[in-house]
Design a protein around this motif. Structure first.
Motif, PDB file in Angstrom:
ATOM      1  N   ILE A  28       7.614   0.668  -1.877  1.00  0.00           N
ATOM      2  CA  ILE A  28       6.528  -0.028  -2.571  1.00  0.00           C
ATOM      3  C   ILE A  28       6.695   0.236  -4.063  1.00  0.00           C
ATOM      4  O   ILE A  28       6.527   1.374  -4.515  1.00  0.00           O
ATOM      5  N   ARG A  30       5.602  -0.876  -7.950  1.00  0.00           N
ATOM      6  CA  ARG A  30       4.598  -1.554  -8.761  1.00  0.00           C
ATOM      7  C   ARG A  30       4.634  -0.969 -10.171  1.00  0.00           C
ATOM      8  O   ARG A  30       4.653   0.259 -10.337  1.00  0.00           O
ATOM      9  N   VAL A  73      -0.560  -2.539   3.556  1.00  0.00           N
ATOM     10  CA  VAL A  73       0.584  -3.224   2.962  1.00  0.00           C
ATOM     11  C   VAL A  73       1.051  -4.366   3.841  1.00  0.00           C
ATOM     12  O   VAL A  73       0.763  -4.410   5.037  1.00  0.00           O
ATOM     13  N   THR A 109       4.380  -4.682  -0.118  1.00  0.00           N
ATOM     14  CA  THR A 109       3.428  -4.868  -1.211  1.00  0.00           C
ATOM     15  C   THR A 109       2.040  -4.437  -0.734  1.00  0.00           C
ATOM     16  O   THR A 109       1.696  -4.615   0.432  1.00  0.00           O
ATOM     17  N   GLN A 162      11.314  -7.822  -7.435  1.00  0.00           N
ATOM     18  CA  GLN A 162      10.269  -7.967  -6.430  1.00  0.00           C
ATOM     19  C   GLN A 162       9.669  -9.366  -6.501  1.00  0.00           C
ATOM     20  O   GLN A 162       8.476  -9.553  -6.309  1.00  0.00           O
ATOM     21  N   VAL A 165       7.388 -10.485  -3.837  1.00  0.00           N
ATOM     22  CA  VAL A 165       6.239  -9.629  -3.588  1.00  0.00           C
ATOM     23  C   VAL A 165       5.136  -9.957  -4.590  1.00  0.00           C
ATOM     24  O   VAL A 165       5.370  -9.946  -5.785  1.00  0.00           O
ATOM     25  N   ALA A 167       1.687  -9.182  -6.603  1.00  0.00           N
ATOM     26  CA  ALA A 167       1.013  -7.982  -7.111  1.00  0.00           C
ATOM     27  C   ALA A 167      -0.466  -8.052  -6.812  1.00  0.00           C
ATOM     28  O   ALA A 167      -1.117  -9.045  -7.110  1.00  0.00           O
TER      29      ALA A 167
END
Length: 172
Positions: A28, A30, A73, A109, A162, A165, A167
């Motif tokens: 994961i 971010r 997730v 995510t 990503q 993915v 956010a």
């Protein structure tokens, strides 16, 4: 054959001692940080763990992340697989267990939840701490608490981007 314990020591094990253990781990990422779970006095690991019989890899990683971090997730297809031979409690005849592990790494995510230790089972309560976001630039300096070094997998997933993915803001 040889198996490694949680402290990196090598031990001889027989094939008949081995149990099959597939496991799934979430990568994961971010804001140029990766979510890791501190292992008390042993470094860090990705959130994840054993796949239960009848459970898909995605279901396993989503369950494990929820238990170990409090976050919900969405998992994406497997990005990497590693194999290891692992031994738990090698010096304790009552708890000793040897595994042939296939470790499936899946980008994921966050879609909800907040960081928490409420999902820890009794062993995790003794061994784990609250998950934390580690800057990717510091990844090379952490101690890995796993039978496989997951850092190259994290770096490859980060380098691939990503873009698939979405956010979702979550409180740290």
């Amino acid at each position: 054959m040889e198996a490694i314990d949680i402290d990196g020591r090598r031990h001889r094990v027989s094939r008949k001692e081995l149990a099959w253990r597939p496991s799934a781990y979430a990568v994961i990422i971010r804001d140029a940080k990766v979510l890791l779970v501190p292992q008390k006095a042993r470094g860090f690991d990705l959130p994840g763990g054993g796949v239960e019989f009848g459970e898909s890899l995605a279901e396993a990683v989503e369950r494990e992340v929820r238990e170990e971090t409090g976050l919900r997730v969405e998992a994406f297809p497997v990005a990497a697989v590693q194999e290891s031979f692992f031994i738990w409690a090698p010096d304790d005849p009552l708890r000793r267990a040897a595994y042939q592990c296939h470790m499936f790494y899946m980008p994921a995510t966050v879609i909800g939840g907040e960081l928490s230790t409420l999902g820890f089972d009794p062993r995790e309560q003794q061994d784990l701490d609250l998950a934390r976001w580690i800057p990717l630039g510091e990844l090379g300096a952490i101690e890995v608490a796993s039978s496989c070094d997951f850092r190259p997998v994290v770096e490859a997933i980060a380098a691939a981007g990503q873009s698939h993915v979405r956010a979702i803001p979550v409180a740290d």
